[in-house]
Design a protein around this motif. Structure first.
Motif, PDB file in Angstrom:
ATOM      1  N   GLY A  47      12.638  -1.208  -4.767  1.00 42.76           N
ATOM      2  CA  GLY A  47      12.041  -0.961  -3.394  1.00 42.76           C
ATOM      3  C   GLY A  47      11.106  -1.923  -2.896  1.00 42.76           C
ATOM      4  N   SER A  48      11.060  -2.948  -3.733  1.00 45.78           N
ATOM      5  CA  SER A  48       9.967  -3.862  -3.179  1.00 45.78           C
ATOM      6  C   SER A  48       8.581  -3.299  -2.812  1.00 45.78           C
ATOM      7  N   LEU A  49       8.126  -2.500  -3.698  1.00 47.69           N
ATOM      8  CA  LEU A  49       6.736  -1.831  -3.476  1.00 47.69           C
ATOM      9  C   LEU A  49       5.804  -2.830  -3.720  1.00 47.69           C
ATOM     10  N   VAL A  50       4.800  -2.523  -2.789  1.00 51.27           N
ATOM     11  CA  VAL A  50       3.420  -3.209  -3.104  1.00 51.27           C
ATOM     12  C   VAL A  50       2.310  -2.365  -3.532  1.00 51.27           C
ATOM     13  N   THR A  51       1.535  -2.643  -4.384  1.00 51.75           N
ATOM     14  CA  THR A  51       0.526  -2.109  -4.883  1.00 51.75           C
ATOM     15  C   THR A  51      -0.969  -2.980  -4.630  1.00 51.75           C
ATOM     16  N   SER A  52      -1.874  -2.122  -4.685  1.00 54.21           N
ATOM     17  CA  SER A  52      -3.289  -2.614  -4.292  1.00 54.21           C
ATOM     18  C   SER A  52      -4.119  -1.685  -5.160  1.00 54.21           C
ATOM     19  N   HIS A  53      -4.787  -2.206  -6.286  1.00 53.86           N
ATOM     20  CA  HIS A  53      -5.726  -1.620  -7.098  1.00 53.86           C
ATOM     21  C   HIS A  53      -5.010  -0.522  -7.749  1.00 53.86           C
ATOM     22  N   GLY A  54      -3.645  -0.859  -8.371  1.00 49.31           N
ATOM     23  CA  GLY A  54      -2.974   0.139  -9.101  1.00 49.31           C
ATOM     24  C   GLY A  54      -2.440   1.206  -8.200  1.00 49.31           C
ATOM     25  N   ARG A  55      -2.478   1.054  -6.845  1.00 52.22           N
ATOM     26  CA  ARG A  55      -1.873   2.308  -6.096  1.00 52.22           C
ATOM     27  C   ARG A  55      -1.097   1.566  -5.191  1.00 52.22           C
ATOM     28  N   THR A  56       0.312   2.218  -5.006  1.00 50.85           N
ATOM     29  CA  THR A  56       1.188   1.901  -4.201  1.00 50.85           C
ATOM     30  C   THR A  56       1.044   1.968  -2.573  1.00 50.85           C
ATOM     31  N   VAL A  57       0.846   1.204  -1.950  1.00 48.65           N
ATOM     32  CA  VAL A  57       0.347   1.159  -0.590  1.00 48.65           C
ATOM     33  C   VAL A  57       1.637   0.959   0.238  1.00 48.65           C
ATOM     34  N   GLY A  58       2.882   0.728  -0.028  1.00 50.28           N
ATOM     35  CA  GLY A  58       4.103   0.599   1.054  1.00 50.28           C
ATOM     36  C   GLY A  58       4.989  -0.488   0.378  1.00 50.28           C
ATOM     37  N   SER A  59       5.758  -0.680   1.112  1.00 47.55           N
ATOM     38  CA  SER A  59       6.999  -1.552   0.648  1.00 47.55           C
ATOM     39  C   SER A  59       7.062  -2.814   1.683  1.00 47.55           C
ATOM     40  N   GLU A  60       7.323  -4.089   1.090  1.00 40.47           N
ATOM     41  CA  GLU A  60       7.609  -5.176   1.832  1.00 40.47           C
ATOM     42  C   GLU A  60       8.448  -5.149   2.901  1.00 40.47           C
TER      43      GLU A  60
END
Length: 301
Positions: A47-60
């Motif tokens: 799903g082209s997921l985007v993570t920040s500080h180890g947490r999924t924050v959305g998708s590209e």
């Protein structure tokens, strides 16, 4: 031993069912799943997921809103395109309104915005968004065929029609998208010497000649088209460099940095045309906002 014809047909159908079940129900899904686990493809398959500080924050690939608890857009973040489905992947789709959709269905004054039968035309939606975005970013939201109040500038003109369909000498003129009791005065005082009236709820103006009024807004408004129109899916994660540029000064001020520094991040998160010639350059809003959080954490309070 030779089986009866009806039995041979049933056996052939059963063999076909078993073969297709194995191929399409087992082998093909496993092959697709295996291909999705290959290096370089796994990220896209997930799903082209985007993570920040180890947490999924959305998708590209899926846009999202950047708003506060009250639903208002946050000044420290770049805002994406409008979404008819509220960025809900389960409600993906367009409004299905075309360029000729310019007349609103006015609400009952007693119900106001809660009237379920009322609806805004595509033109009024665009005008209202342009006005709001202009105010939010400190620029003019003026747009051709829009009233200063953010409605579609459309008249219903009544009178004897000439052979070419025009009405050279109107007897009555009504501003269709400005309702009596909602606005104080129509956007245009008079049209061809006739005083312009505000529309009244429940009146039928179908016999009038529909006349959009361009007004004196610039041909190229400060607010770009992708800021006021939703994409076909309603989930577009990108905005144009022009819309990003419009928001740069506002974001820089909210972040306590300079527009030049924010503009640098915009350029870093801008992708060019596919294969060098297809489509237009675009800015991924989620990636840009994450880059902002890393480089210039938003000030609190």
């Amino acid at each position: 031993m030779r089986y009866p014809t009806w039995l041979r047909r049933h056996l052939a159908a059963l063999r076909a069912l078993l073969v297709l079940t194995v191929l399409l129900g087992v082998a093909y899904p496993l092959a697709v799943y295996g291909a999705g686990r290959l290096p370089g493809l796994k990220h896209h398959a997930d799903g082209s997921l985007v993570t920040s500080h180890g947490r999924t924050v959305g998708s590209e690939l899926i846009g999202q809103s950047f708003t506060g608890k009250n639903g208002e857009p946050l000044k420290q973040y770049f805002q994406g395109r409008p979404s008819t489905g509220g960025y809900d992947p389960a409600a993906s789709g367009a409004s299905n309104l075309g360029p000729e959709d310019i007349v609103d269905t006015l609400p009952n004054p007693e119900l106001g915005k809660t009237d379920p039968n009322a609806s805004q035309s595509l033109l009024t939606q665009v005008c209202a968004r342009s006005r709001a975005i202009g105010e939010f970013n400190g620029v003019s939201g003026a747009r051709p065929f829009c009233t200063p109040g953010g409605a579609g500038a459309v008249l219903a003109v009544f009178g004897h029609r000439a052979a070419d369909g025009t009405i050279p000498h109107p007897t009555r003129v009504v501003s269709l998208n400005e309702e009596q009791g909602v606005v104080k005065a129509p956007f245009l005082a008079s049209y061809k010497g006739v005083k312009v009236e505000l529309a009244r709820f429940g009146e039928n103006y179908a016999t009038g000649l529909i006349v959009p009024v361009r007004g004196d807004a610039p041909a190229e408004p400060a607010v770009p088209p992708d800021a006021v129109t939703a994409s076909g899916s309603g989930l577009d994660p990108h905005i144009s460099p022009a819309y990003a540029g419009l928001q740069t000064e506002r974001v820089a001020q909210a972040r306590g940095t300079t527009p030049a520094q924010v503009a640098r991040l915009v350029r870093q998160n801008t992708t060019g045309r596919a294969l060098g010639f297809m489509g237009e350059p675009a800015v991924n809003v989620l990636k840009l906002n994450l880059a902002l959080d890393r480089a210039f954490p938003a000030r609190q309070g």
